[in-house]
Design a protein around this motif. Structure first.
Motif, short mmCIF file in Angstrom:
data_model
loop_
_atom_site.label_atom_id
_atom_site.label_comp_id
_atom_site.label_asym_id
_atom_site.label_seq_id
_atom_site.Cartn_x
_atom_site.Cartn_y
_atom_site.Cartn_z
N ALA A 30 0.82 -1.21 0.00
CA ALA A 30 0.00 0.00 0.00
C ALA A 30 0.86 1.26 0.00
CB ALA A 30 -0.94 0.00 1.21
N ALA A 31 1.93 1.26 0.78
CA ALA A 31 2.83 2.42 0.83
C ALA A 31 3.51 2.64 -0.52
CB ALA A 31 3.88 2.24 1.92
N GLY A 32 3.69 1.57 -1.30
CA GLY A 32 4.30 1.68 -2.62
C GLY A 32 3.27 1.87 -3.72
N ASP A 33 2.03 2.17 -3.37
CA ASP A 33 0.94 2.39 -4.32
C ASP A 33 0.68 1.19 -5.23
OD1 ASP A 33 0.30 4.99 -3.44
OD2 ASP A 33 1.90 5.85 -4.68
N VAL A 34 0.90 0.00 -4.72
CA VAL A 34 0.63 -1.22 -5.48
C VAL A 34 -0.80 -1.66 -5.17
CG1 VAL A 34 1.26 -3.63 -5.89
CG2 VAL A 34 3.05 -1.90 -5.50
N ASN A 35 -1.69 -1.47 -6.14
CA ASN A 35 -3.08 -1.87 -5.98
C ASN A 35 -3.23 -3.34 -6.34
OD1 ASN A 35 -5.85 -1.39 -5.42
ND2 ASN A 35 -6.25 -1.27 -7.61
N ILE A 53 -0.01 -12.56 -4.66
CA ILE A 53 -0.54 -11.24 -4.99
C ILE A 53 -0.78 -11.13 -6.49
CG2 ILE A 53 0.38 -10.03 -3.00
CD1 ILE A 53 2.74 -9.20 -4.64
N TYR A 54 -1.88 -10.50 -6.81
CA TYR A 54 -2.30 -10.26 -8.18
C TYR A 54 -2.34 -8.74 -8.35
CZ TYR A 54 -3.91 -15.08 -7.75
OH TYR A 54 -3.99 -16.44 -7.53
N PRO A 55 -1.22 -8.12 -8.76
CA PRO A 55 -1.17 -6.66 -8.81
C PRO A 55 -1.88 -6.11 -10.05
CG PRO A 55 0.88 -7.53 -9.62
CD PRO A 55 0.06 -8.72 -9.15
N GLN A 56 -2.43 -4.94 -9.89
CA GLN A 56 -3.01 -4.26 -11.05
C GLN A 56 -1.91 -3.76 -11.97
OE1 GLN A 56 -5.44 -0.84 -10.08
NE2 GLN A 56 -6.58 -1.06 -11.98
N TRP A 60 4.92 -1.42 -11.09
CA TRP A 60 5.07 -0.80 -9.78
C TRP A 60 5.48 -1.82 -8.74
CZ3 TRP A 60 0.26 2.90 -9.35
CH2 TRP A 60 0.36 3.90 -10.33
N LEU A 61 4.94 -3.02 -8.85
CA LEU A 61 5.32 -4.08 -7.92
C LEU A 61 6.81 -4.41 -8.08
CD1 LEU A 61 4.66 -6.28 -5.83
CD2 LEU A 61 4.08 -7.77 -7.77
N ALA A 65 9.64 -4.17 -5.23
CA ALA A 65 10.43 -5.35 -4.86
C ALA A 65 11.93 -5.03 -4.91
CB ALA A 65 10.10 -6.51 -5.78
N ARG A 66 12.35 -4.29 -5.93
CA ARG A 66 13.77 -3.92 -6.02
C ARG A 66 14.18 -3.00 -4.88
NH1 ARG A 66 12.42 -4.58 -11.23
NH2 ARG A 66 11.70 -2.48 -11.64
N ARG A 67 13.35 -2.01 -4.57
CA ARG A 67 13.66 -1.06 -3.50
C ARG A 67 13.79 -1.75 -2.14
NH1 ARG A 67 9.67 2.27 -5.75
NH2 ARG A 67 8.29 1.85 -4.00
N HIS A 68 12.98 -2.78 -1.91
CA HIS A 68 12.94 -3.45 -0.61
C HIS A 68 13.63 -4.81 -0.61
CE1 HIS A 68 10.25 -0.56 1.36
NE2 HIS A 68 9.69 -0.42 0.18
N SER A 69 14.32 -5.13 -1.69
CA SER A 69 14.98 -6.43 -1.83
C SER A 69 14.02 -7.57 -1.51
CB SER A 69 16.22 -6.51 -0.94
OG SER A 69 17.14 -5.53 -1.30
N LEU A 70 12.82 -7.44 -2.01
CA LEU A 70 11.76 -8.41 -1.78
C LEU A 70 11.89 -9.55 -2.78
CD1 LEU A 70 9.09 -9.07 -0.28
CD2 LEU A 70 7.93 -7.67 -1.97
N MET A 71 11.94 -10.76 -2.29
CA MET A 71 12.07 -11.94 -3.15
C MET A 71 10.68 -12.39 -3.60
SD MET A 71 13.92 -14.00 -4.63
CE MET A 71 14.75 -15.54 -4.77
N LEU A 72 10.35 -12.07 -4.85
CA LEU A 72 9.08 -12.47 -5.43
C LEU A 72 9.31 -13.53 -6.49
CD1 LEU A 72 7.27 -9.05 -6.00
CD2 LEU A 72 6.79 -10.74 -4.23
#
Length: 127
Positions: A30-35, A53-56, A60-61, A65-72
């Motif tokens: 939500a903070a990253g505007d990912v709907n 997650i099923y992003p719109q 943006w997702l 993910a890159r900014r937060h080093s999120l492993m997707l």
């Protein structure tokens, strides 16, 4: 009204199965505007939960993910179906898939309580 079917991408991440992990993940989105078009979570072991997650907007997702080093993991493919909730609403869709010899590997559906439904279905990538 007939069903509207959309092709959507989805991603998943695995987190510790502890209170607050899903909330933390959703707050970050939500903070990253990912709907999100849809979200699902389920345990994959006694101490791990998979968040799907099923992003719109997948771009943006990806940036988040890159900014937060999120492993997707993904993108993977699914179909999102929306329509009027009526008896047998999903039968025509499944009959067409059956005739085409396409197996639905998993699905989730919900009604909104006001006469509409949303249904996500997954098929094998080659289908």
């Amino acid at each position: 009204m007939s069903a509207r079917i959309f092709s959507v991408d989805y991603y998943y991440a695995t987190v510790d199965n502890r209170p607050g992990q899903g909330c933390k993940f959703l707050k970050m989105l939500a903070a990253g505007d990912v709907n999100l078009l849809a979200f699902n979570a389920f345990p994959v072991s006694i101490d791990r939960t998979q968040l799907v997650i099923y992003p719109q907007n997948a771009t943006w997702l990806g940036e988040l993910a890159r900014r937060h080093s999120l492993m997707l993991h993904g993108p993977h493919h699914a179909f999102l179906v929306q329509g009027d909730d009526e008896l047998g609403a999903l039968v025509d869709i499944h009959e067409k898939l059956c005739v085409a010899d396409i197996n639905v590997s998993s699905s989730t559906g919900l009604t909104d309580g006001r006469g509409r439904y949303r249904y996500i279905l997954h098929v094998q990538p080659e289908d």
